[in-house]
Design a protein around this motif. Structure first.
Motif, PDB file in Angstrom:
ATOM      1  N   THR A 120      -5.435  -3.655   7.245  1.00 37.64           N
ATOM      2  CA  THR A 120      -4.823  -3.751   5.922  1.00 37.64           C
ATOM      3  C   THR A 120      -3.774  -2.669   5.755  1.00 37.64           C
TER       4      THR A 120
ATOM      5  N   PHE B  19      -1.513  -1.024   2.343  1.00 39.94           N
ATOM      6  CA  PHE B  19      -1.281  -1.050   0.903  1.00 39.94           C
ATOM      7  C   PHE B  19      -0.195  -0.054   0.532  1.00 39.94           C
TER       8      PHE B  19
ATOM      9  N   THR C 128       5.685  -7.620  -6.759  1.00 40.06           N
ATOM     10  CA  THR C 128       4.353  -7.681  -6.149  1.00 40.06           C
ATOM     11  C   THR C 128       4.368  -8.742  -5.059  1.00 40.06           C
TER      12      THR C 128
ATOM     13  N   SER D 116       2.062 -10.111  -1.661  1.00 41.75           N
ATOM     14  CA  SER D 116       0.844 -10.082  -0.851  1.00 41.75           C
ATOM     15  C   SER D 116       1.083 -10.933   0.380  1.00 41.75           C
TER      16      SER D 116
ATOM     17  N   ASN E 160       0.001  -5.536   1.367  1.00 42.93           N
ATOM     18  CA  ASN E 160       0.198  -5.681  -0.075  1.00 42.93           C
ATOM     19  C   ASN E 160       1.171  -4.616  -0.559  1.00 42.93           C
TER      20      ASN E 160
ATOM     21  N   SER F 102       3.426  -3.445  -3.994  1.00 38.83           N
ATOM     22  CA  SER F 102       3.567  -3.696  -5.439  1.00 38.83           C
ATOM     23  C   SER F 102       4.052  -2.465  -6.182  1.00 38.83           C
TER      24      SER F 102
END
Length: 402
Positions: A165, A167, A242, A244, A258, A260
């Motif tokens: 992941t 972020f 945003t 994803s 992700n 944002s």
């Protein structure tokens, strides 16, 4: 289409004394200060001139750092300049880099390198025709923390990376930046502005991306500036804030990304990579340093000792404390690569592939379709302790904090 980096020819123009390439900068904004201040740490480069469409800005930086203030045309015609650093706004990166190459000079660009694959391929064609180099930020993945992660992955410490992941989330730029307008227009947004740090690091850790898919939304169509001197002013939002996405790498790894500017707070690590035998926690790729943690099997998370890497040494003072800051490492590596006749790490091929990943996320978010990547690249060569030390004028650990 495959865009793997070819073995370089003897590059031109050459260094005046065989050891140093003269550097000029186009764009005298805030980011230029970091380049001018940190370039003396490195071998192979010497800052010589600064240009800007605002001559007063160029003169101010020139006076501060002992450079020549030139017009853009003067800088491009100057025989004392071998490499030009493009620090203009992203919307004109392509046009400015094209002018630099057409003037017969190597170019190193701030991120994002260009805003489309077509622009990048045109620059590649021009560079090859002139036997010139093109490089691009970000170079933060050359930092000690990220090279420590690279060494862990390459050694098989957590097994083959299968998923992970990433972020990159905050509440945007309007609460601190004095002129945040361009952050919310096409060519910026969280994917193209901050995303390059994450995508470039994933490429150097895992390799190129095969295909991707994404959802994209714009929760607010306008933002209110909270910083001075324009507090209270409304600005329009012209790009998704945003996104994803899912990235499928040629290695088989699948990473959820992700990005944002609509998040007040979160508890996610910047990057987590899941291997067959364990997990590695990667620090914020916007910085050269940071803490690296690892698990083996089902055992508890273990924070690793800081790697004795010269680009891990804290050398930059901020109000929050000291940071490791080695901006211009990518530029210096390119200059030394030109002198030594080897590929440079922050290459056109890897930067262009990252651009296609980021623009592909936006395209997928708009169309609702998977995007198959046209470009590819080799993983940049790792930068170990000895290689990093060899790039520096002297070990940073012996220098006083800036």
């Amino acid at each position: 289409m495959a865009d793997k980096q070819k073995a370089p020819k003897a590059a031109k123009p050459g260094a005046r004394n065989g050891k140093v390439l003269g550097v000029g900068v186009i764009g005298a904004g805030n980011i230029s200060t970091a380049y001018f201040r940190l370039a003396p740490l490195f071998r192979g480069v010497e800052m010589r001139a600064c240009a800007d469409i605002n001559m007063a800005a160029a003169q101010a930086q020139a006076e501060t750092f002992g450079l020549r203030a030139l017009s853009v045309d003067e800088l491009l015609a100057d025989p004392d300049i071998d490499i030009v650093v493009n620090l203009t706004i992203p919307a004109v990166h392509y046009e400015v880099s094209k002018k630099i190459l057409d003037a017969g000079k190597h170019v190193y660009s701030e991120k994002p390198f260009v805003l489309s694959v077509e622009e990048g391929l045109d620059l590649k064609k021009r560079a090859e025709a002139g036997n010139l180099r093109v490089g691009s930020a970000p170079d933060t993945y050359l930092g000690g923390a990220h090279q420590q992660v690279r060494a862990l992955i390459d050694s098989g410490a957590v097994g083959k990376i299968t998923s992970g992941t990433a972020f990159v989330m905050s509440h945007g730029m309007e609460h601190w930046h004095p002129n945040p307008d361009f952050f919310f227009q096409p060519g910026a947004g969280p994917v193209l502005d901050v995303g390059p740090y994450y995508v470039a690091n994933l490429i150097q850790l895992i390799g190129p991306v095969k295909r991707l898919a994404a959802f994209a939304t714009t929760p607010k169509t306008e933002r209110t500036i909270l910083s001075q001197p324009r507090a209270g002013e409304k600005i329009p939002v012209g790009t998704p804030t945003t996104i994803s996405g899912i990235l499928e790498f040629h290695s088989g790894a699948v990473i959820a990304l992700n990005a944002s500017w609509d998040v007040w707070s979160h508890g996610h690590a910047p990057i987590e990579l899941y291997g067959e035998d364990g997990t590695v926690f990667v620090p914020d790729p916007n910085f050269f340093g940071g803490e690296v943690s690892i698990t083996k099997g089902d055992k508890r998370v273990k924070k690793l000792p800081k790697w004795e890497h010269p680009f891990s040494v804290q050398n930059d003072r901020h109000k929050e404390g000291f940071y490791a800051n080695y901006r211009t490492a990518g530029l210096a590596d390119m200059a030394l690569a030109i002198l030594e006749g080897r590929p440079h790490r922050c290459s056109l091929e890897s930067a262009l592939h990252a651009v296609e990943v980021m623009t592909g996320l936006l395209k997928s978010g708009e169309t609702g379709q998977f995007v198959e990547l046209q470009t590819t690249c080799e993983r940049p060569a790792a930068l170990g302790v000895k290689e990093a030390e060899a790039m520096m004028v002297q070990k940073e650990g012996k220098r006083k904090a800036a």
